[in-house]
Design an enzyme around this catalytic site. Sequence first.
Site, PDB file in Angstrom:
ATOM      1  N   HIS A 136     -24.490   4.967  86.562  1.00  0.00           N
ATOM      2  CA  HIS A 136     -25.603   6.176  86.512  1.00  0.00           C
ATOM      3  C   HIS A 136     -26.702   5.993  85.534  1.00  0.00           C
ATOM      4  O   HIS A 136     -27.892   6.194  86.028  1.00  0.00           O
ATOM      5  CB  HIS A 136     -24.922   7.482  85.954  1.00  0.00           C
ATOM      6  CG  HIS A 136     -25.791   8.666  85.742  1.00  0.00           C
ATOM      7  ND1 HIS A 136     -25.569   9.938  86.597  1.00  0.00           N
ATOM      8  CD2 HIS A 136     -26.766   8.725  84.894  1.00  0.00           C
ATOM      9  CE1 HIS A 136     -26.690  10.774  86.025  1.00  0.00           C
ATOM     10  NE2 HIS A 136     -27.354  10.270  84.940  1.00  0.00           N
ATOM     11  N   GLU A 137     -26.407   5.410  84.265  1.00  0.00           N
ATOM     12  CA  GLU A 137     -27.299   4.934  83.297  1.00  0.00           C
ATOM     13  C   GLU A 137     -28.319   3.644  83.822  1.00  0.00           C
ATOM     14  O   GLU A 137     -29.489   3.803  83.548  1.00  0.00           O
ATOM     15  CB  GLU A 137     -26.966   4.651  82.085  1.00  0.00           C
ATOM     16  CG  GLU A 137     -25.875   5.917  81.323  1.00  0.00           C
ATOM     17  CD  GLU A 137     -26.612   7.214  81.425  1.00  0.00           C
ATOM     18  OE1 GLU A 137     -27.963   7.163  81.339  1.00  0.00           O
ATOM     19  OE2 GLU A 137     -25.843   8.056  81.460  1.00  0.00           O
TER      20      GLU A 137
ATOM     21  N   HIS B  96     -30.950   4.813  85.822  1.00  0.00           N
ATOM     22  CA  HIS B  96     -32.143   5.359  84.971  1.00  0.00           C
ATOM     23  C   HIS B  96     -33.153   4.360  84.592  1.00  0.00           C
ATOM     24  O   HIS B  96     -34.074   4.573  84.615  1.00  0.00           O
ATOM     25  CB  HIS B  96     -31.646   6.073  83.844  1.00  0.00           C
ATOM     26  CG  HIS B  96     -31.328   7.539  83.975  1.00  0.00           C
ATOM     27  ND1 HIS B  96     -32.183   8.548  84.201  1.00  0.00           N
ATOM     28  CD2 HIS B  96     -30.083   8.211  83.719  1.00  0.00           C
ATOM     29  CE1 HIS B  96     -31.566   9.875  84.422  1.00  0.00           C
ATOM     30  NE2 HIS B  96     -30.232   9.454  83.942  1.00  0.00           N
TER      31      HIS B  96
END
Length: 194
Positions: free
Chosen positions: A149-150, A153
């Site tokens: 998920h990061e 980003h």
Amino acid sequence: MQLEIVKYGHPVLRKKGQPVAGVTPALARLAEDMIETMQAGHGVGLAAQQVGRAVQLMVVDVRGVTDRPSSIELGGQEARVDDFMPMVLFNPAWKAAAAPVDCMEGCLSFPDIFAEIRRAARIDVEALDIRGQRLSFRCGGLIARVIQHEFDHLQGILFIDRMMWEDKDELRPQLEALRESTQAELAQRAVAKR
Ligand code: ZN
């Protein structure tokens, strides 16, 4: 120092992060501030874009979550996850080491918005740690999901880009309201600065 978390609608969330040439004291300080910010927000991960910086840097801390296990392996040996927390990863890269699974996800830049996202259940990760040392490990469960998920980003990719079409359609009014309120606030600040 606690930093402000940028919400959906802020353009920095769509910026790809610059790789770091090395971990300077200023970057280590940014990582420390991001850890403090993540913990204050009860998050399990935070990317630099979420505090307004387009840099290849994420922080992770899964210790607060007991109902979704995490695992870490170093050189084929099971390691204690807590020993690696909080984790700081600069210039991270990952490869899938198991098939994808669906699981609920949230994001500190999208308060109160959750959806099921498909991600690899286990991954191999390489990165630089907060001292600039090369770090290489395999991980599974929640931590593998957080790192993916990061990592997204850091490329300017958001979890709404990976939602199932039906979920995103259902969340659209909430997403639009959040985007509009963020942009209205940014416009207001720009006026106040003049
Ligand atoms: Zn997020």
